[in-house]
Design a protein around this motif. Structure first.
Motif, mmCIF file in Angstrom:
data_model
loop_
_atom_site.group_PDB
_atom_site.id
_atom_site.type_symbol
_atom_site.label_atom_id
_atom_site.label_comp_id
_atom_site.label_asym_id
_atom_site.label_seq_id
_atom_site.Cartn_x
_atom_site.Cartn_y
_atom_site.Cartn_z
ATOM 1 N N LEU A 219 0.851 -1.196 0.000
ATOM 2 C CA LEU A 219 0.000 0.000 0.000
ATOM 3 C C LEU A 219 0.878 1.233 0.000
ATOM 4 O O LEU A 219 1.917 1.272 0.672
ATOM 5 C CB LEU A 219 -0.890 -0.005 1.247
ATOM 6 N N THR A 220 0.487 2.243 -0.768
ATOM 7 C CA THR A 220 1.247 3.488 -0.741
ATOM 8 C C THR A 220 0.332 4.661 -1.053
ATOM 9 O O THR A 220 -0.728 4.501 -1.670
ATOM 10 C CB THR A 220 2.421 3.461 -1.748
ATOM 11 N N SER A 221 0.744 5.826 -0.605
ATOM 12 C CA SER A 221 0.004 7.053 -0.847
ATOM 13 C C SER A 221 0.635 7.812 -2.004
ATOM 14 O O SER A 221 1.860 7.940 -2.087
ATOM 15 C CB SER A 221 0.014 7.921 0.409
ATOM 16 N N VAL A 222 -0.189 8.290 -2.930
ATOM 17 C CA VAL A 222 0.301 9.070 -4.066
ATOM 18 C C VAL A 222 -0.464 10.389 -4.118
ATOM 19 O O VAL A 222 -1.598 10.491 -3.658
ATOM 20 C CB VAL A 222 0.131 8.305 -5.397
ATOM 21 N N ARG A 223 0.183 11.361 -4.722
ATOM 22 C CA ARG A 223 -0.399 12.696 -4.781
ATOM 23 C C ARG A 223 -0.188 13.257 -6.174
ATOM 24 O O ARG A 223 0.794 12.931 -6.851
ATOM 25 C CB ARG A 223 0.279 13.582 -3.740
ATOM 26 N N ASP A 224 -1.102 14.091 -6.608
ATOM 27 C CA ASP A 224 -0.929 14.751 -7.895
ATOM 28 C C ASP A 224 0.463 15.383 -7.957
ATOM 29 O O ASP A 224 0.862 16.125 -7.045
ATOM 30 C CB ASP A 224 -1.996 15.829 -8.047
ATOM 31 N N PRO A 225 1.256 15.078 -8.997
ATOM 32 C CA PRO A 225 2.652 15.553 -9.034
ATOM 33 C C PRO A 225 2.795 17.057 -8.906
ATOM 34 O O PRO A 225 3.729 17.548 -8.245
ATOM 35 C CB PRO A 225 3.156 15.048 -10.400
ATOM 36 N N VAL A 226 1.910 17.824 -9.548
ATOM 37 C CA VAL A 226 2.002 19.282 -9.471
ATOM 38 C C VAL A 226 1.713 19.750 -8.046
ATOM 39 O O VAL A 226 2.454 20.562 -7.474
ATOM 40 C CB VAL A 226 1.031 19.933 -10.474
ATOM 41 N N ALA A 227 0.631 19.225 -7.460
ATOM 42 C CA ALA A 227 0.301 19.596 -6.084
ATOM 43 C C ALA A 227 1.426 19.187 -5.131
ATOM 44 O O ALA A 227 1.741 19.910 -4.181
ATOM 45 C CB ALA A 227 -1.005 18.937 -5.660
ATOM 46 N N HIS A 228 2.046 18.039 -5.390
ATOM 47 C CA HIS A 228 3.150 17.571 -4.547
ATOM 48 C C HIS A 228 4.323 18.545 -4.617
ATOM 49 O O HIS A 228 4.884 18.948 -3.593
ATOM 50 C CB HIS A 228 3.574 16.181 -4.999
ATOM 51 N N ARG A 229 4.700 18.952 -5.832
ATOM 52 C CA ARG A 229 5.862 19.854 -5.995
ATOM 53 C C ARG A 229 5.567 21.245 -5.442
ATOM 54 O O ARG A 229 6.412 21.852 -4.781
ATOM 55 C CB ARG A 229 6.234 19.944 -7.476
ATOM 56 N N VAL A 230 4.350 21.746 -5.672
ATOM 57 C CA VAL A 230 3.989 23.062 -5.130
ATOM 58 C C VAL A 230 3.955 23.010 -3.604
ATOM 59 O O VAL A 230 4.433 23.917 -2.915
ATOM 60 C CB VAL A 230 2.643 23.536 -5.696
ATOM 61 N N GLY A 231 3.393 21.928 -3.057
ATOM 62 C CA GLY A 231 3.370 21.780 -1.600
ATOM 63 C C GLY A 231 4.765 21.702 -1.019
ATOM 64 O O GLY A 231 5.039 22.279 0.043
ATOM 65 N N GLU A 232 5.659 21.019 -1.708
ATOM 66 C CA GLU A 232 7.059 20.941 -1.284
ATOM 67 C C GLU A 232 7.702 22.323 -1.304
ATOM 68 O O GLU A 232 8.431 22.710 -0.377
ATOM 69 C CB GLU A 232 7.789 19.981 -2.231
ATOM 70 N N TRP A 233 7.412 23.087 -2.351
ATOM 71 C CA TRP A 233 7.995 24.427 -2.479
ATOM 72 C C TRP A 233 7.443 25.347 -1.388
ATOM 73 O O TRP A 233 8.181 26.106 -0.777
ATOM 74 C CB TRP A 233 7.671 24.992 -3.861
ATOM 75 N N ILE A 234 6.135 25.292 -1.142
ATOM 76 C CA ILE A 234 5.525 26.134 -0.103
ATOM 77 C C ILE A 234 6.144 25.825 1.250
ATOM 78 O O ILE A 234 6.435 26.730 2.044
ATOM 79 C CB ILE A 234 4.000 25.918 -0.070
ATOM 80 N N ASP A 235 6.347 24.542 1.539
ATOM 81 C CA ASP A 235 6.948 24.164 2.815
ATOM 82 C C ASP A 235 8.365 24.716 2.942
ATOM 83 O O ASP A 235 8.762 25.198 4.009
ATOM 84 C CB ASP A 235 6.965 22.637 2.934
ATOM 85 N N ALA A 236 9.129 24.678 1.857
ATOM 86 C CA ALA A 236 10.501 25.196 1.887
ATOM 87 C C ALA A 236 10.550 26.711 2.062
ATOM 88 O O ALA A 236 11.517 27.247 2.599
ATOM 89 C CB ALA A 236 11.235 24.790 0.608
#
Length: 447
Positions: A219-236
């Protein structure tokens, strides 16, 4: 006649005789007031006897009802334990990074096991209470990257295979063989070796579980790639005073011109985590992985290669090719960052792909992506991986419950207690994310 002479005497005698018997009864019972009192006492005695009989009957009924409740609780406990035992499974949950929702998914899966009554460490007692079996390893973790064990060592306590066996295989099989059946969870973090590089171990464990009528599901969790990258950038950039995100990502592009590359970001981070976990997160780990997989392509008869380490390798099909594809993708991303740092033209992913080597680099990049997609698809098919989208976690968990038969009929009904409890668990464990709402499914290919 003689009879006529004596008739009055005979009548008197009869009257006298009746009075005598009445007097005798009065003498025995006393006067009329005593007779009334005796009747009252008799009435009380009768009522007391009736009350005793009724009380006794009520007590017997209470005892019978208590026994029935005990039998009902015992039967319910036996039924619940049988339901749990019939659903023996291991959910191998692969974390795909801090911004993909894996940690939240892990908490919710463990809640779901409790909600549906399949957790291997819970026992229903005959009195209706639930007991936690602390000796049952219901939750296990894959060991982290090697500091105290060696990938290449083929035997002994320091080998990778031995470490995996001690921490995963042996505790699981020992518990199941001892009769502790139900749902177990293995947490595979991003600081561990990749699942692709231990695929043979997981396949062997799956076979061991099948012999014991137990399932293994990845089992694994996946996320929309764009939302994932934007979320990563916002966190940084969360501490930036002028942080403002618009739908056109103007601020993002100003701060990070090479976006989605730049600032050390890795392309395809969730696929990396699924296949290689922490083995591509640092130069040292990547170098060790490259050396280990590089030996697989050499002739085992060569004096430079330890044949036992090659034969004992646990990697799945395509591990070496996937590593090389990621390394190529990384060189492209590094070129983007170099151009950004030098303020060079075409300092974007699309710019590099279309200008380097007259566009032939773009074809090689597409080939690397296609290869990674094929290797990942083979891996997903081999383990029948359940992919849970962060944007619709409820649906993904319902599919998991259908697959493992965790009261799926209740989870299909939104008004059922189990379904309501699952919704509350997801809400409790999942935080709202701006990137999911604003940027999911956007195309960053031209950036």
């Amino acid at each position: 006649p003689r009879s006529d002479e004596h008739a009055p005497l005979l009548e008197t005698a009869r009257v006298s005789s009746r009075g005598s018997r009445l007097d005798n009864r009065l003498a025995l019972w006393g006067d009329s007031s005593n007779v009334k009192r005796a009747g009252f006492i008799v009435t009380l005695a009768v009522l007391g006897l009736v009350a005793l009989i009724v009380g006794r009957t009520s007590h017997v009924n209470q005892v019978n009802n208590l026994n029935l409740r005990r039998e009902s609780l015992a039967t319910a406990a036996e039924r619940s334990n049988a339901y749990r035992n019939a659903r023996c499974s291991v959910t191998w949950l692969v974390h795909t990074g801090a911004h993909s929702g894996s940690l939240e998914l892990e908490e919710t899966v463990r809640d779901l096991q409790q909600i549906t009554g399949v957790a291997a460490n819970k026992e229903w007692r005959p009195d209706g209470n639930v007991e936690v079996k602390y000796g049952v390893p219901q939750f296990l973790q894959v060991p982290s990257l090697p500091k105290d064990f060696d990938f290449t060592e083929s035997s002994g306590d320091g080998s990778f295979r031995a470490r995996l066996s001690r921490t995963i295989r042996e505790p699981l099989l020992r518990a199941i063989d001892a009769g502790h059946r139900g749902a177990f969870t293995v947490s595979h973090g991003t600081d561990a070796p990749g699942l692709l590089t231990m695929e043979k171990f997981v396949s062997a464990l799956k076979a061991d579980l099948n012999e014991r009528q137990c399932d293994l599901v990845v089992l694994t969790s996946v996320r929309d790639p764009v939302a994932h990258r934007v979320g990563e950038w916002i966190d940084a950039h969360s501490k930036d005073e002028d942080l403002f995100i618009d739908r056109e990502l103007t601020t993002v592009l100003q701060k990070t011109p090479g976006f989605p590359s730049g600032e050390g970001a890795r392309l395809f981070p969730q696929t990396r985590a699924l296949l290689f976990a922490g083995e591509l997160q640092s130069p040292d780990a990547a170098a060790a992985l490259t050396a280990r997989l590089g030996r697989l392509g050499k002739d085992s008869s060569s004096s430079e290669v330890d044949s036992s380490s090659v034969n004992d390798d646990l990697s799945g099909v395509g591990a070496k090719e996937a590593l090389e594809a990621f390394q190529f993708v990384d060189t492209v991303a590094e070129e983007v960052e170099r151009r950004v740092a030098n303020d060079s033209p075409h300092a974007t992913l699309a710019g590099v792909l279309t200008t380097v080597d007259n566009g032939r680099l773009s074809a090689r990049y597409d080939l690397a992506k296609s290869l990674l997609a094929k290797i990942t698809q083979r891996f997903v098919n081999n383990f029948d991986v359940v992919l849970v989208a962060k944007s619709d976690e409820h649906e993904g968990l319902r599919r998991l419950a259908e697959k493992l038969d965790w009261r799926p009929e209740a989870l299909r009904d939104p008004n059922a207690d189990e379904s309501i409890a699952l919704v509350k668990s997801i809400k409790k464990n999942t935080a709202s994310d701006l990137a999911d709402r604003a940027f999911a499914s956007r195309d960053l290919g031209g950036l």
